[in-house]
Design an enzyme around this catalytic site. Sequence first.
Site, PDB file in Angstrom:
ATOM      1  N   ASN A   7       0.885  -1.178   0.000  1.00  0.00           N
ATOM      2  CA  ASN A   7       0.000   0.000   0.000  1.00  0.00           C
ATOM      3  C   ASN A   7       0.915   1.219   0.000  1.00  0.00           C
ATOM      4  OD1 ASN A   7      -1.792   2.045   0.484  1.00  0.00           O
ATOM      5  ND2 ASN A   7      -2.684   1.135   2.321  1.00  0.00           N
ATOM      6  N   ARG A  90      -2.404  -2.087  -3.610  1.00  0.00           N
ATOM      7  CA  ARG A  90      -3.626  -1.304  -3.414  1.00  0.00           C
ATOM      8  C   ARG A  90      -3.538  -0.076  -4.315  1.00  0.00           C
ATOM      9  NH1 ARG A  90      -5.010   3.056   1.042  1.00  0.00           N
ATOM     10  NH2 ARG A  90      -7.191   3.320   0.520  1.00  0.00           N
ATOM     11  N   HIS A 179     -12.891   2.746  -0.089  1.00  0.00           N
ATOM     12  CA  HIS A 179     -12.885   1.649   0.904  1.00  0.00           C
ATOM     13  C   HIS A 179     -13.536   0.389   0.335  1.00  0.00           C
ATOM     14  CE1 HIS A 179     -13.176   4.971   4.212  1.00  0.00           C
ATOM     15  NE2 HIS A 179     -11.920   4.576   4.141  1.00  0.00           N
ATOM     16  N   HIS A 207     -18.147   1.294   7.554  1.00  0.00           N
ATOM     17  CA  HIS A 207     -16.687   1.307   7.734  1.00  0.00           C
ATOM     18  C   HIS A 207     -16.343   2.635   8.406  1.00  0.00           C
ATOM     19  CE1 HIS A 207     -12.407   0.615   6.335  1.00  0.00           C
ATOM     20  NE2 HIS A 207     -12.397   1.893   6.642  1.00  0.00           N
ATOM     21  N   GLY A 211     -11.060   7.843   8.097  1.00  0.00           N
ATOM     22  CA  GLY A 211     -11.924   8.070   6.938  1.00  0.00           C
ATOM     23  C   GLY A 211     -13.095   7.113   7.137  1.00  0.00           C
ATOM     24  N   ARG A 240     -12.597  15.320   8.166  1.00  0.00           N
ATOM     25  CA  ARG A 240     -13.317  15.743   6.956  1.00  0.00           C
ATOM     26  C   ARG A 240     -14.776  16.062   7.272  1.00  0.00           C
ATOM     27  NH1 ARG A 240     -11.691  10.529   3.661  1.00  0.00           N
ATOM     28  NH2 ARG A 240      -9.532  10.504   4.359  1.00  0.00           N
ATOM     29  N   ASP A 283      -9.437  11.662  17.250  1.00  0.00           N
ATOM     30  CA  ASP A 283      -9.428  10.278  17.746  1.00  0.00           C
ATOM     31  C   ASP A 283     -10.573  10.074  18.734  1.00  0.00           C
ATOM     32  OD1 ASP A 283      -8.771   7.908  19.341  1.00  0.00           O
ATOM     33  OD2 ASP A 283      -6.901   7.942  18.198  1.00  0.00           O
ATOM     34  N   PHE A 284     -11.388   9.045  18.481  1.00  0.00           N
ATOM     35  CA  PHE A 284     -12.578   8.832  19.301  1.00  0.00           C
ATOM     36  C   PHE A 284     -12.254   8.445  20.744  1.00  0.00           C
ATOM     37  CE2 PHE A 284     -16.551   9.082  16.768  1.00  0.00           C
ATOM     38  CZ  PHE A 284     -15.969   9.672  15.666  1.00  0.00           C
ATOM     39  N   ILE A 332     -13.122   2.749  14.520  1.00  0.00           N
ATOM     40  CA  ILE A 332     -14.228   3.193  15.384  1.00  0.00           C
ATOM     41  C   ILE A 332     -15.324   2.118  15.428  1.00  0.00           C
ATOM     42  CG2 ILE A 332     -16.003   4.970  15.672  1.00  0.00           C
ATOM     43  CD1 ILE A 332     -14.004   6.782  13.933  1.00  0.00           C
ATOM     44  N   GLY A 333     -15.673   1.596  14.267  1.00  0.00           N
ATOM     45  CA  GLY A 333     -16.734   0.584  14.199  1.00  0.00           C
ATOM     46  C   GLY A 333     -16.412  -0.651  15.021  1.00  0.00           C
ATOM     47  N   GLU A 384      -8.094  -5.454   5.009  1.00  0.00           N
ATOM     48  CA  GLU A 384      -7.911  -5.100   3.605  1.00  0.00           C
ATOM     49  C   GLU A 384      -6.719  -5.813   2.982  1.00  0.00           C
ATOM     50  OE1 GLU A 384      -8.660  -0.982   5.033  1.00  0.00           O
ATOM     51  OE2 GLU A 384      -9.353  -0.616   2.996  1.00  0.00           O
TER      52      GLU A 384
HETATM   53  P1  ADP Z   1      -7.770   4.769   9.019  1.00  0.00           P
HETATM   54  O1  ADP Z   1      -7.375   3.437   8.436  1.00  0.00           O
HETATM   55  O2  ADP Z   1      -8.790   5.515   8.218  1.00  0.00           O
HETATM   56  O3  ADP Z   1      -6.625   5.620   9.461  1.00  0.00           O
HETATM   57  P2  ADP Z   1      -8.707   3.197  11.277  1.00  0.00           P
HETATM   58  O4  ADP Z   1      -9.724   2.281  10.737  1.00  0.00           O
HETATM   59  O5  ADP Z   1      -7.397   2.641  11.684  1.00  0.00           O
HETATM   60  O6  ADP Z   1      -8.554   4.471  10.367  1.00  0.00           O
HETATM   61  O7  ADP Z   1      -9.360   3.924  12.546  1.00  0.00           O
HETATM   62  C1  ADP Z   1      -8.626   4.820  13.338  1.00  0.00           C
HETATM   63  C2  ADP Z   1      -9.564   5.474  14.334  1.00  0.00           C
HETATM   64  O8  ADP Z   1     -10.246   4.481  15.106  1.00  0.00           O
HETATM   65  C3  ADP Z   1      -8.862   6.331  15.368  1.00  0.00           C
HETATM   66  O9  ADP Z   1      -8.638   7.631  14.904  1.00  0.00           O
HETATM   67  C4  ADP Z   1      -9.857   6.325  16.503  1.00  0.00           C
HETATM   68  O10 ADP Z   1     -10.769   7.375  16.307  1.00  0.00           O
HETATM   69  C5  ADP Z   1     -10.594   5.013  16.373  1.00  0.00           C
HETATM   70  N1  ADP Z   1     -10.220   4.045  17.419  1.00  0.00           N
HETATM   71  C6  ADP Z   1      -9.185   3.189  17.426  1.00  0.00           C
HETATM   72  N2  ADP Z   1      -9.167   2.473  18.578  1.00  0.00           N
HETATM   73  C7  ADP Z   1     -10.232   2.883  19.311  1.00  0.00           C
HETATM   74  C8  ADP Z   1     -10.780   2.533  20.589  1.00  0.00           C
HETATM   75  N3  ADP Z   1     -10.216   1.596  21.354  1.00  0.00           N
HETATM   76  N4  ADP Z   1     -11.889   3.181  20.996  1.00  0.00           N
HETATM   77  C9  ADP Z   1     -12.466   4.129  20.238  1.00  0.00           C
HETATM   78  N5  ADP Z   1     -12.013   4.501  19.037  1.00  0.00           N
HETATM   79  C10 ADP Z   1     -10.914   3.894  18.571  1.00  0.00           C
END
Ligand code: ADP
Length: 396
Positions: A7, A90, A179, A207, A211, A240, A283-284, A332-333, A384
Amino acid sequence: MNVLVINCGSSSLKFQLIDSESENVLAKGLCERIGIDGSLTYQPAGGEKVKSEKAMPTHTEAIQFVIDALTDSETGVVKSLSEIGAVGHRVVHGGEKFASSVVINDEVLAGIEACSDLAPLHNPANLIGIRACQKLMPGTPMVAVFDTAFHQTMPEKAYLYGLPYEYYEKYAVRRYGFHGTSHSFVSKHAADFLGLDLNNSKIIVAHLGNGASISAVLNGKCVDTSMGLTPLEGLVMGTRSGDMDPAIMEYIAKKEDLDIAGVMNVLNKKSGVYGLSKNLSSDFRDLEEAMENGNKYAAAALEVFCYRVAKYIGSYVAAMNGVDAIAFTAGIGENAGIVREKVLAYLGYLGITLDAEANKKRGEDFVISTADSKVKVAVIPTNEELAIARETVALV
Ligand code: ADP
């Protein structure tokens, strides 16, 4: 067969070597600051992660270091390059040209180049990575796996914007979605895991990462997705804006004395939950903590994010005239139980009931709806790289 999954970004390169029979990751890592100074982070399965500084003027040196690490007599995982059967790359944008993964040849390279206009930051970097690999591994078959391909089954009514039709004809302005590798992997896996027949199912994949995008998958095929011409459309994301009144652009440009690039920078990098939380964090984990400590901006950011996700799910139920399952995935999911809980709280009208205990779980695939819930809801970790490795093996 061992598949090297690459990637490649403009100054970074992530890689994994995957044994396609066992589907185990043999080694993985990351090259950073390519063209600036350079470093390689490398981790063989079960081994320690080691970061070393290495001069990487171009991606060719970066890939040479990756090959050296993989074949190293002490920390390597293969004896020689001949043990790497194929490379899966990718590629972000395949336009309308690529509706599935393809074995890379000169014509494919030209096709990816032709889509560069649509993804000026990503496709050129992807091409550099492919060409560097071809130089160092001339006999090894390479496959391109596109982020947009899975969404090419969207019907015209879902991909056309309400803009002059000539823009679609002349400039390829339409909705593409991103995605796709993740939406494809997770929808298939969700059907499997939940005992649904993929070819006779209505699945919504959320997802939610930095992003974030949602897709409606009807009988295994994508019929709508929330990202558009670019990954800016749709959900409120880490930084975003997602959907908004396009007239805001002119209004903000005047008020803040910004040109179009300045406004785009705000919409891509300073908006989303980051901007809503007054630059606290994208960051969540930080937002949840701040909300628990009474930060009202963090709380509002979370509410806006979840409300938008719920509205998209509702619209995709309409698009498919129903839904059998909802799958949450990505950072996040997969991890933020509070987000899933807030989103599902809007969806009681679908007969969804959340199993609050199950929603506290972490890890591999798990169901978070109760046994009597009319719609099954599951957390399905995305992968992925594995999806790219599978596509690669299927083609070579
Ligand atoms: P990308 O691939 O788009 O960079 P990811 O799928 O890796 O993103 O997701 C990263 C985000 O997931 C982080 O910015 C954060 O907001 C969230 N995240 C990761 N771990 C946790 C957790 N334990 N609790 C809540 N949110 C989380």
